[in-house]
Design a protein around this motif. Structure first.
Motif, PDB file in Angstrom:
ATOM      1  N   UNK A  90       0.857  -0.988  -0.039  1.00 19.30           N
ATOM      2  CA  UNK A  90       0.037  -0.085  -0.092  1.00 19.30           C
ATOM      3  C   UNK A  90       1.108   1.318   0.158  1.00 19.30           C
ATOM      4  N   UNK A  91       0.757   1.961  -1.080  1.00 22.79           N
ATOM      5  CA  UNK A  91       1.653   3.066  -1.045  1.00 22.79           C
ATOM      6  C   UNK A  91       1.051   4.415  -1.066  1.00 22.79           C
ATOM      7  N   UNK A  92       1.459   5.482  -0.201  1.00 25.84           N
ATOM      8  CA  UNK A  92       1.051   6.756  -0.050  1.00 25.84           C
ATOM      9  C   UNK A  92       1.890   7.668  -0.615  1.00 25.84           C
TER      10      UNK A  92
ATOM     11  N   UNK B 218      11.815   0.279  -0.942  1.00 24.23           N
ATOM     12  CA  UNK B 218      12.769   1.235  -0.958  1.00 24.23           C
ATOM     13  C   UNK B 218      12.295   2.587  -1.367  1.00 24.23           C
ATOM     14  N   UNK B 219      10.953   2.648  -1.735  1.00 25.98           N
ATOM     15  CA  UNK B 219      10.704   4.159  -2.318  1.00 25.98           C
ATOM     16  C   UNK B 219      10.370   4.920  -1.130  1.00 25.98           C
ATOM     17  N   UNK B 220      10.336   4.508   0.158  1.00 28.90           N
ATOM     18  CA  UNK B 220       9.688   5.532   1.273  1.00 28.90           C
ATOM     19  C   UNK B 220      10.804   6.346   1.566  1.00 28.90           C
TER      20      UNK B 220
ATOM     21  N   UNK C 200       6.815   9.852  -0.199  1.00 32.03           N
ATOM     22  CA  UNK C 200       6.192   8.416  -0.397  1.00 32.03           C
ATOM     23  C   UNK C 200       6.348   7.553   1.013  1.00 32.03           C
ATOM     24  N   UNK C 201       5.293   6.854   1.325  1.00 32.44           N
ATOM     25  CA  UNK C 201       5.340   5.834   2.246  1.00 32.44           C
ATOM     26  C   UNK C 201       4.934   4.473   1.590  1.00 32.44           C
TER      27      UNK C 201
ATOM     28  N   UNK D 107      15.936   4.836   6.190  1.00 35.62           N
ATOM     29  CA  UNK D 107      14.614   4.686   5.868  1.00 35.62           C
ATOM     30  C   UNK D 107      13.696   5.528   6.611  1.00 35.62           C
ATOM     31  N   UNK D 108      14.310   6.646   7.145  1.00 32.23           N
ATOM     32  CA  UNK D 108      13.408   7.729   7.818  1.00 32.23           C
ATOM     33  C   UNK D 108      12.517   8.308   6.774  1.00 32.23           C
ATOM     34  N   UNK D 109      11.307   8.401   6.859  1.00 30.67           N
ATOM     35  CA  UNK D 109      10.317   9.108   6.069  1.00 30.67           C
ATOM     36  C   UNK D 109      10.867  10.430   5.676  1.00 30.67           C
TER      37      UNK D 109
END
Length: 363
Positions: A113-115, A178-180, A204-205, A301-303
């Protein structure tokens, strides 16, 4: 890149496959509590052996051609080109082998699930959010994964203030995790009369979709509201209160969905998002004490971390976590993300293998 002797690992994989085959051939194997994990491990070992055998064949081919090249001068140029091609292929195969050898993320096989949320840059950041959404859906289409828009807040110029969508298929979370982070774009907006380059961002999360059995939600902890779907400019796009907003009162987490015409469907999709967000919250809390040990070479991986820059004037895309730069931005935005994802996966695998080897040496 980690130094890796493939033959010993391939021999171990073959031995492990024999043991797993013995377990799975038992008529009562389905009754085992670890049957699912065993079957998944068997599939991974099978892939490891297949790729390892491809490495063996390519290595053997190189050795044969090198021997032939020394005895057949008239074929030297042709053989040299073939050897160079096989060596490049050998590096690619070795990368695939390392990625499989490293311990997998337990969520890799789950749906994602991508935001995406527009950040700094006004309308340009909204348009960039739309570009990222298009890039991800094009990539998913190439792999025949199913995408479903769960919630969106479009703008009049074709951008998005924010949107949430799911990607369903084997290994989707493993490919997208890896997109977060924060993505930065540098380009001249269409509305810029003087041709100046603007910098905008979007965040992106990526969450693994939680299964019902993983997250128990007390219905009494939910506040469910309905409202009319809204389109660009605030105009109503639905004459009924079909949009749904669900608030998990104990955590304050909110999930909404307005892209389906049916209130029931919107409620179901909002629950998917809520369950994934709650699962992510639980994982963060569980891993908080281990945070220092979870840091890897590709970043924390911090947003809030800037992970990638998309520079349009130079047709350049740079991933800052691994220092990778590609001058093929146009193709990447059309969904050709394979080189980026494989580089990130390989880098993480190398870091994991190096850490594993260092721990073994310390013992």
């Amino acid at each position: 890149m980690a130094n890796l002797e493939i033959p010993p690992h391939l021999a171990k994989a073959r031995d492990e496959r024999a043991g797993l085959e013995h377990i799975l051939s038992d008529p009562n194997a389905y009754a085992r509590t670890d049957y699912r994990e065993t079957a998944q491990r068997f599939a991974r070992v099978q892939d490891l052996i297949r790729i390892g055998e491809d490495w063996e064949k390519t290595s053997s081919s190189i050795a044969e051609m090198e021997e032939l090249r020394s005895s057949e001068p008239e074929m030297r140029e042709e053989l040299t080109q073939a050897i160079e091609a096989d060596r490049a292929r050998l590096d690619e195969i070795a990368g695939q082998f390392r990625r499989l050898l490293a311990p997998p993320d337990p969520n890799d096989e789950k749906n994602a699930i991508i935001e995406i949320r527009a950040g700094t840059g006004g309308e340009e950041s909204n348009l960039f959010a739309a570009d990222l959404f298009r890039m991800y859906t094009r990539f998913a289409e190439k792999l025949r994964w199913k995408t479903l828009l769960l919630d969106s807040h479009p703008t009049a110029l074709g951008g998005f203030k924010q949107l949430t969508f799911s990607v369903e298929g084997k290994g989707t979370y493993g490919a997208f995790r890896f997109e977060s982070g924060v993505h930065r774009v540098q380009r001249v907006p269409e509305t810029e009369a003087q041709g100046r380059i603007h910098t905008s961002t979007a965040s992106v999360v990526v969450l693994p979709e939680a299964e019902d059995v993983e997250i128990e939600i007390d219905p009494n902890d939910l506040k469910i509201e309905t409202f009319r779907s809204q389109g660009p400019g605030g105009q109503s796009v639905n004459t009924t209160d079909s949009a749904v907003r669900i608030t998990h009162i104990p955590s304050g987490i909110v999930a909404s969905c307005q892209d389906e015409k049916s209130q029931m469907k919107n409620r179901a999709q909002a629950m998917r998002v809520l369950r994934a967000r709650l699962n992510d919250l639980h994982e963060q809390e569980k891993q908080a004490s281990l945070k220092a040990t979870r840091r890897t070479a590709i970043g924390t991986a911090e947003r809030s971390e800037k992970i990638r820059t998309y520079n349009f004037p130079q047709n350049r895309i740079t991933d800052h976590r691994i220092g990778l730069t590609l001058y093929d931005l146009t193709s990447v935005l059309e969904g050709s993300m394979e080189a980026l994802i494989e580089a990130l996966q390989t880098h993480e695998a190398d870091a994991a293998l190096e850490g594993k080897n260092a721990a073994a040496t310390a013992l």
